[in-house]
Design a protein around this motif. Structure first.
Motif, PDB file in Angstrom:
ATOM      1  N   MET A  71       0.816  -1.186   0.000  1.00 50.82           N
ATOM      2  CA  MET A  71       0.000   0.000   0.000  1.00 50.82           C
ATOM      3  C   MET A  71       0.863   1.255   0.000  1.00 50.82           C
ATOM      4  N   ALA A  72       2.082   1.162   0.463  1.00 50.88           N
ATOM      5  CA  ALA A  72       2.945   2.345   0.499  1.00 50.88           C
ATOM      6  C   ALA A  72       3.175   2.879  -0.909  1.00 50.88           C
ATOM      7  N   HIS A  73       3.403   1.984  -1.882  1.00 51.18           N
ATOM      8  CA  HIS A  73       3.583   2.423  -3.265  1.00 51.18           C
ATOM      9  C   HIS A  73       2.332   3.106  -3.774  1.00 51.18           C
ATOM     10  N   ASP A  74       1.192   2.504  -3.502  1.00 52.33           N
ATOM     11  CA  ASP A  74      -0.079   3.025  -3.978  1.00 52.33           C
ATOM     12  C   ASP A  74      -0.346   4.403  -3.384  1.00 52.33           C
ATOM     13  N   ASN A  75      -0.138   4.559  -2.091  1.00 50.35           N
ATOM     14  CA  ASN A  75      -0.384   5.830  -1.419  1.00 50.35           C
ATOM     15  C   ASN A  75       0.606   6.907  -1.848  1.00 50.35           C
ATOM     16  N   SER A  76       1.710   6.512  -2.443  1.00 52.51           N
ATOM     17  CA  SER A  76       2.721   7.462  -2.908  1.00 52.51           C
ATOM     18  C   SER A  76       2.546   7.815  -4.376  1.00 52.51           C
ATOM     19  N   GLY A  77       1.448   7.370  -4.992  1.00 53.14           N
ATOM     20  CA  GLY A  77       1.218   7.661  -6.395  1.00 53.14           C
ATOM     21  C   GLY A  77       1.918   6.706  -7.332  1.00 53.14           C
ATOM     22  N   LEU A  78       2.360   5.582  -6.836  1.00 56.42           N
ATOM     23  CA  LEU A  78       3.063   4.597  -7.656  1.00 56.42           C
ATOM     24  C   LEU A  78       2.187   3.356  -7.833  1.00 56.42           C
ATOM     25  N   GLY A  79       0.952   3.582  -8.261  1.00 55.05           N
ATOM     26  CA  GLY A  79      -0.027   2.504  -8.349  1.00 55.05           C
ATOM     27  C   GLY A  79       0.408   1.325  -9.180  1.00 55.05           C
TER      28      GLY A  79
ATOM     29  N   ARG B   8       0.833 -10.425  -4.802  1.00 55.16           N
ATOM     30  CA  ARG B   8       1.645 -11.336  -3.970  1.00 55.16           C
ATOM     31  C   ARG B   8       1.026 -11.495  -2.591  1.00 55.16           C
ATOM     32  N   ALA B   9       0.531 -10.402  -2.025  1.00 54.29           N
ATOM     33  CA  ALA B   9      -0.111 -10.471  -0.707  1.00 54.29           C
ATOM     34  C   ALA B   9      -1.334 -11.378  -0.756  1.00 54.29           C
ATOM     35  N   LEU B  10      -2.108 -11.291  -1.821  1.00 56.39           N
ATOM     36  CA  LEU B  10      -3.275 -12.170  -1.964  1.00 56.39           C
ATOM     37  C   LEU B  10      -2.847 -13.625  -2.074  1.00 56.39           C
ATOM     38  N   GLU B  11      -1.768 -13.874  -2.814  1.00 52.95           N
ATOM     39  CA  GLU B  11      -1.269 -15.246  -2.973  1.00 52.95           C
ATOM     40  C   GLU B  11      -0.799 -15.832  -1.644  1.00 52.95           C
ATOM     41  N   LEU B  12      -0.347 -14.979  -0.751  1.00 52.37           N
ATOM     42  CA  LEU B  12       0.137 -15.449   0.556  1.00 52.37           C
ATOM     43  C   LEU B  12      -0.995 -15.786   1.508  1.00 52.37           C
ATOM     44  N   GLY B  13      -2.231 -15.489   1.095  1.00 53.49           N
ATOM     45  CA  GLY B  13      -3.382 -15.905   1.882  1.00 53.49           C
ATOM     46  C   GLY B  13      -3.825 -14.946   2.967  1.00 53.49           C
ATOM     47  N   LEU B  14      -3.949 -13.699   2.630  1.00 52.49           N
ATOM     48  CA  LEU B  14      -4.453 -12.730   3.595  1.00 52.49           C
ATOM     49  C   LEU B  14      -5.865 -13.096   4.044  1.00 52.49           C
ATOM     50  N   SER B  15      -6.244 -12.589   5.200  1.00 46.32           N
ATOM     51  CA  SER B  15      -7.616 -12.789   5.669  1.00 46.32           C
ATOM     52  C   SER B  15      -8.023 -11.571   6.493  1.00 46.32           C
TER      53      SER B  15
ATOM     54  N   ARG C 129      -8.572  -4.665   3.045  1.00 45.68           N
ATOM     55  CA  ARG C 129      -7.798  -3.505   2.582  1.00 45.68           C
ATOM     56  C   ARG C 129      -7.076  -3.808   1.270  1.00 45.68           C
ATOM     57  N   CYS C 130      -6.575  -5.022   1.150  1.00 50.39           N
ATOM     58  CA  CYS C 130      -5.850  -5.403  -0.060  1.00 50.39           C
ATOM     59  C   CYS C 130      -6.784  -5.410  -1.274  1.00 50.39           C
ATOM     60  N   LEU C 131      -7.958  -5.990  -1.125  1.00 48.52           N
ATOM     61  CA  LEU C 131      -8.913  -6.025  -2.236  1.00 48.52           C
ATOM     62  C   LEU C 131      -9.353  -4.609  -2.618  1.00 48.52           C
ATOM     63  N   LEU C 132      -9.570  -3.779  -1.626  1.00 49.08           N
ATOM     64  CA  LEU C 132      -9.949  -2.392  -1.882  1.00 49.08           C
ATOM     65  C   LEU C 132      -8.827  -1.655  -2.606  1.00 49.08           C
TER      66      LEU C 132
ATOM     67  N   LEU D 219      -6.169  -2.898  -4.320  1.00 46.91           N
ATOM     68  CA  LEU D 219      -5.895  -3.459  -5.643  1.00 46.91           C
ATOM     69  C   LEU D 219      -6.997  -3.101  -6.628  1.00 46.91           C
ATOM     70  N   GLY D 220      -8.241  -3.242  -6.202  1.00 42.06           N
ATOM     71  CA  GLY D 220      -9.355  -2.913  -7.095  1.00 42.06           C
ATOM     72  C   GLY D 220      -9.342  -1.451  -7.494  1.00 42.06           C
ATOM     73  N   SER D 221      -9.099  -0.582  -6.533  1.00 40.08           N
ATOM     74  CA  SER D 221      -9.049   0.849  -6.801  1.00 40.08           C
ATOM     75  C   SER D 221      -7.903   1.188  -7.755  1.00 40.08           C
ATOM     76  N   THR D 222      -6.746   0.602  -7.495  1.00 38.72           N
ATOM     77  CA  THR D 222      -5.581   0.865  -8.338  1.00 38.72           C
ATOM     78  C   THR D 222      -5.805   0.366  -9.760  1.00 38.72           C
ATOM     79  N   CYS D 223      -6.325  -0.831  -9.899  1.00 36.00           N
ATOM     80  CA  CYS D 223      -6.580  -1.375 -11.237  1.00 36.00           C
ATOM     81  C   CYS D 223      -7.571  -0.502 -11.999  1.00 36.00           C
ATOM     82  N   ARG D 224      -8.607  -0.029 -11.305  1.00 26.36           N
ATOM     83  CA  ARG D 224      -9.584   0.843 -11.956  1.00 26.36           C
ATOM     84  C   ARG D 224      -8.919   2.128 -12.407  1.00 26.36           C
ATOM     85  N   TYR D 225      -8.138   2.733 -11.540  1.00 26.18           N
ATOM     86  CA  TYR D 225      -7.447   3.980 -11.853  1.00 26.18           C
ATOM     87  C   TYR D 225      -6.512   3.804 -13.051  1.00 26.18           C
ATOM     88  N   LEU D 226      -5.881   2.651 -13.143  1.00 30.87           N
ATOM     89  CA  LEU D 226      -4.952   2.380 -14.249  1.00 30.87           C
ATOM     90  C   LEU D 226      -5.671   1.982 -15.536  1.00 30.87           C
ATOM     91  N   GLY D 227      -6.995   1.832 -15.470  1.00 34.49           N
ATOM     92  CA  GLY D 227      -7.767   1.462 -16.659  1.00 34.49           C
ATOM     93  C   GLY D 227      -7.867  -0.031 -16.883  1.00 34.49           C
TER      94      GLY D 227
END
Length: 119
Positions: A1-9, A18-25, A31-34, A36-44
């Protein structure tokens, strides 16, 4: 999230995946789904954003931010009716505005019948 919050989506996406692959819960997954989804949308990357956010809505139905971002992706993919239904429902379920509350029942009905009109 640090990259995303710094404008490096774009650079954040692999970390989210990778975080999703590691099995977050729990809240971390939420937060990860939010993010990632937001970043992907922003990137088109609407298809990926829709997939991620749909999962978020399913796993965290109480999270209105995920729902609204999902509605934004629906808008981006020209599914305006579905997007409006989600946004209107969230608005009407959370507002304290007296006028909206007065018309809530009718507005909720029309949120799922946007094309309905008198004959």
């Amino acid at each position: 999230m640090a990259h995303d919050n710094s404008g490096l989506g774009a650079q954040a996406v692999p970390y989210y995946i990778r975080a999703l692959e590691l099995g977050l819960s729990g809240p971390d997954l939420e937060r990860c789904l939010l993010g990632l989804g937001s970043t992907c949308r922003y990137l088109g990357n609407y298809e990926q954003a829709e997939e991620v956010l749909r999962r978020g809505v399913k796993e965290f139905p109480h999270n209105r931010a995920i729902q609204v971002l999902y509605a934004m992706v629906l808008y981006n993919t020209e599914r305006y009716k579905e997007a409006m239904e989600i946004v209107l429902t969230n608005l009407l379920e959370t507002t304290n505005d007296e006028k909206l509350q007065y018309f809530k029942r009718g507005l909720l009905y029309y949120s799922t019948h946007l094309d309905e009109r008198s004959s």
